[in-house]
Design an enzyme around this catalytic site. Structure first.
Site, PDB file in Angstrom:
ATOM      1  N   SER A  67      92.833   0.722 116.531  1.00  0.00           N
ATOM      2  CA  SER A  67      92.209   0.552 115.213  1.00  0.00           C
ATOM      3  C   SER A  67      91.767  -0.875 114.912  1.00  0.00           C
ATOM      4  O   SER A  67      91.125  -1.110 113.882  1.00  0.00           O
ATOM      5  CB  SER A  67      93.157   1.036 114.112  1.00  0.00           C
ATOM      6  OG  SER A  67      93.154   2.438 114.032  1.00  0.00           O
ATOM      7  N   LYS A  70      88.175  -1.484 113.944  1.00  0.00           N
ATOM      8  CA  LYS A  70      87.621  -1.448 112.594  1.00  0.00           C
ATOM      9  C   LYS A  70      87.192  -2.830 112.099  1.00  0.00           C
ATOM     10  O   LYS A  70      86.452  -2.925 111.115  1.00  0.00           O
ATOM     11  CB  LYS A  70      88.633  -0.809 111.641  1.00  0.00           C
ATOM     12  CG  LYS A  70      88.885   0.667 111.976  1.00  0.00           C
ATOM     13  CD  LYS A  70      89.966   1.282 111.104  1.00  0.00           C
ATOM     14  CE  LYS A  70      90.096   2.779 111.421  1.00  0.00           C
ATOM     15  NZ  LYS A  70      91.299   3.118 112.130  1.00  0.00           N
ATOM     16  N   SER A 127      93.804   2.230 107.253  1.00  0.00           N
ATOM     17  CA  SER A 127      93.299   2.429 108.617  1.00  0.00           C
ATOM     18  C   SER A 127      92.723   3.832 108.751  1.00  0.00           C
ATOM     19  O   SER A 127      92.936   4.531 109.742  1.00  0.00           O
ATOM     20  CB  SER A 127      94.403   2.201 109.664  1.00  0.00           C
ATOM     21  OG  SER A 127      93.851   1.964 110.938  1.00  0.00           O
TER      22      SER A 127
END
Length: 475
Positions: A67, A70, A127
């Site tokens: 993640s 991102k 997230s």
């Protein structure tokens, strides 16, 4: 192998460092005492303003970003805002592709709209994988177009060890990066978009009455921490890009592949603390810069067996807080800290830096819009009780159908009511004289009918309740 190419006053000073970092620095008088090098994972510390590298270990090794991806999704979105293609108030829509993403996600149903600003906050704090896709499709015009922008931006920044297949970091063989590239990206976010840096340090968001905490446990725990992003999939282990500022010094740390969420937090705290120690300068005036590091080739390391293997006592997840060997990293020789300072000892419960930041669906806060954003909960089936488990079903009681349609297994309206499952009159009429049953049925049917219609009726599923959000005050 991490290679540094250094230059100063016209003379080129080239040096090759083998596994430079926590393990290799044990020979230096000011270094970390660490667990064995075999357990080491990529780590990097830089000065944000200058881009100088303070510490690097396997910083050019291919790794799965998870993640932390991102951060690039945010970078491309910030560029689109700067270029005037969108505004923070632009509404983007949850599509079937977005709604189908695996958790962690917000879980809004198809057709729900959110502003770009709220989608960014949900993506960075929660997230939320669905919000990353919502931004990709809304900002890029299509999913493939946004991925192309992500990869183009990586090339422009010099992230030549990075490739993106998706905007959220969910498992994909082609989604790779390095600690060096992540530091370049994070530094670009902080230096190119300082007006949006507060978005990375939000400790929690508030949606209706629900408060959702940030997975980055350094926020409000490590003095000076001002955010960035966590990441986790089994193949990557636990990743963290962390930023902290004290006075005029701004330090960035990248930690990849730790075995737990707590491990990455504690290791990042030690790395940041190392960066703030002015007395410790392994490179001196000839410290390399990020641009001087050269990414390695080859496949990424797969941490699945170590992080999600059968020996693990609990299920690995982004919110994992399992104690680990990270506490064995001590800050030996780090100025005034002493030789027994651990990553855990650097963390403390600090006053909240800000209250939870409110987010919403739609163009403005609305309880109705929030209620409509979630699909109805699935009907729950009653589990079999111990009393009737394994038994064949007995005669079924008629069910009242409020729509006016009689179920196929219901008794006709004029039929005698079936016996109640709890009543015991079945054996008694055979033992009684023939004259008495006439009086008995007169009294029994009302009770039996009541039991037949009232007791077996299934309880309706509770209506979904949603937190209320007061409408904005009139302008």
């Amino acid at each position: 192998m991490t290679r540094f190419s250094l230059s100063r006053t016209g003379n080129v000073f080239a040096a090759t460092w083998t596994r430079l970092g926590l393990a290799a620095l044990l020979a230096a008088p000011l270094a970390f005492a660490a667990v064995p090098a075999a357990k080491a994972t990529p780590a990097l510390v830089i000065e944000v303003d200058s881009g100088k590298v303070l510490l690097a270990e396997d910083a050019t090794k291919p790794w799965y970003p998870a993640s932390v991806t991102k951060l690039m999704t945010a970078y491309v979105t910030f560029k689109a805002i700067r270029d005037g293609r969108i505004t923070p108030e632009t509404l983007v829509t949850v599509t079937e592709t977005a709604a189908a993403q695996a958790p962690s996600k917000m879980g809004f149903k198809v057709g729900t709209q959110v502003t770009v600003d709220n989608a960014l906050k949900m993506m960075l704090v929660k997230s939320a994988n669905d919000m990353a896709v919502v931004l990709a499709e809304g900002v890029g015009g299509s999913f493939p177009a946004f991925i192309a922008e992500m990869n183009a931006s990586a090339r422009e920044l010099g992230m030549d060890g990075t490739h993106y297949d998706n905007p959220n970091g969910l498992p994909s063989p082609g989604q790779i990066t390095t600690a060096r590239d992540l530091a370049i990206l994070a530094r670009a976010l902080l230096t190119e978009f300082p007006e949006r840096s507060d978005m990375f340090r939000i400790p929690a968001i508030k949606l209706g009455n629900a408060v959702i905490r940030n997975y980055n446990k350094l926020i409000d725990s490590y003095p000076g921490a001002d955010g960035m992003k966590t990441g986790f999939i089994c193949a990557s282990g636990f990743n963290l890009v962390a930023s902290a500022r004290r006075g005029d010094k701004h330090v960035l740390a990248v930690v990849l592949g730790t075995s737990s969420g707590r491990a990455r937090t504690e290791q990042a705290a030690l790395l940041l603390e190392k960066g703030f120690q002015h007395s410790w300068k392994i490179f001196g005036a000839v410290a390399p810069t990020l641009d001087s590091l050269r990414n390695e080739g080859g496949p990424p390391t797969d941490m699945r067996a170590q992080v999600c293997g059968g020996k693990r006592k609990n299920t690995a997840s982004e919110d994992d807080d399992t104690p680990s060997t990270a506490s064995s990293f001590v800050a030996a020789g780090m100025g005034e800290l002493g030789d027994n300072v651990t990553g855990a000892s650097l963390l403390q419960k600090l006053p909240p830096s800000m209250p939870p930041v409110e987010v919403w669906v739609g163009p403005f806060p609305s309880a109705e819009a929030l209620a409509a954003a979630y699909p109805p909960p699935p009907a729950q089936k009653k589990p079999p009780t111990a009393k009737n488990k394994g038994k064949k079903p007995g005669p079924q009681t008629a069910i009242i159908d409020t729509t006016g349609t009689t179920p196929p297994d219901a008794a006709p309206p004029d039929a005698a009511p079936p016996p109640s499952p709890t009543a015991k009159p079945a054996a008694k009429p055979a033992a009684k004289p023939a004259a008495k049953p006439a009086a008995k049925p007169a009294a029994k049917p009302a009770t039996s009918a009541s039991a037949a219609t009232a007791k077996p009726l299934p309880k309706p599923a509770p209506a979904p309740t949603y937190p209320t959000v007061p409408p904005p005050p009139p302008q």
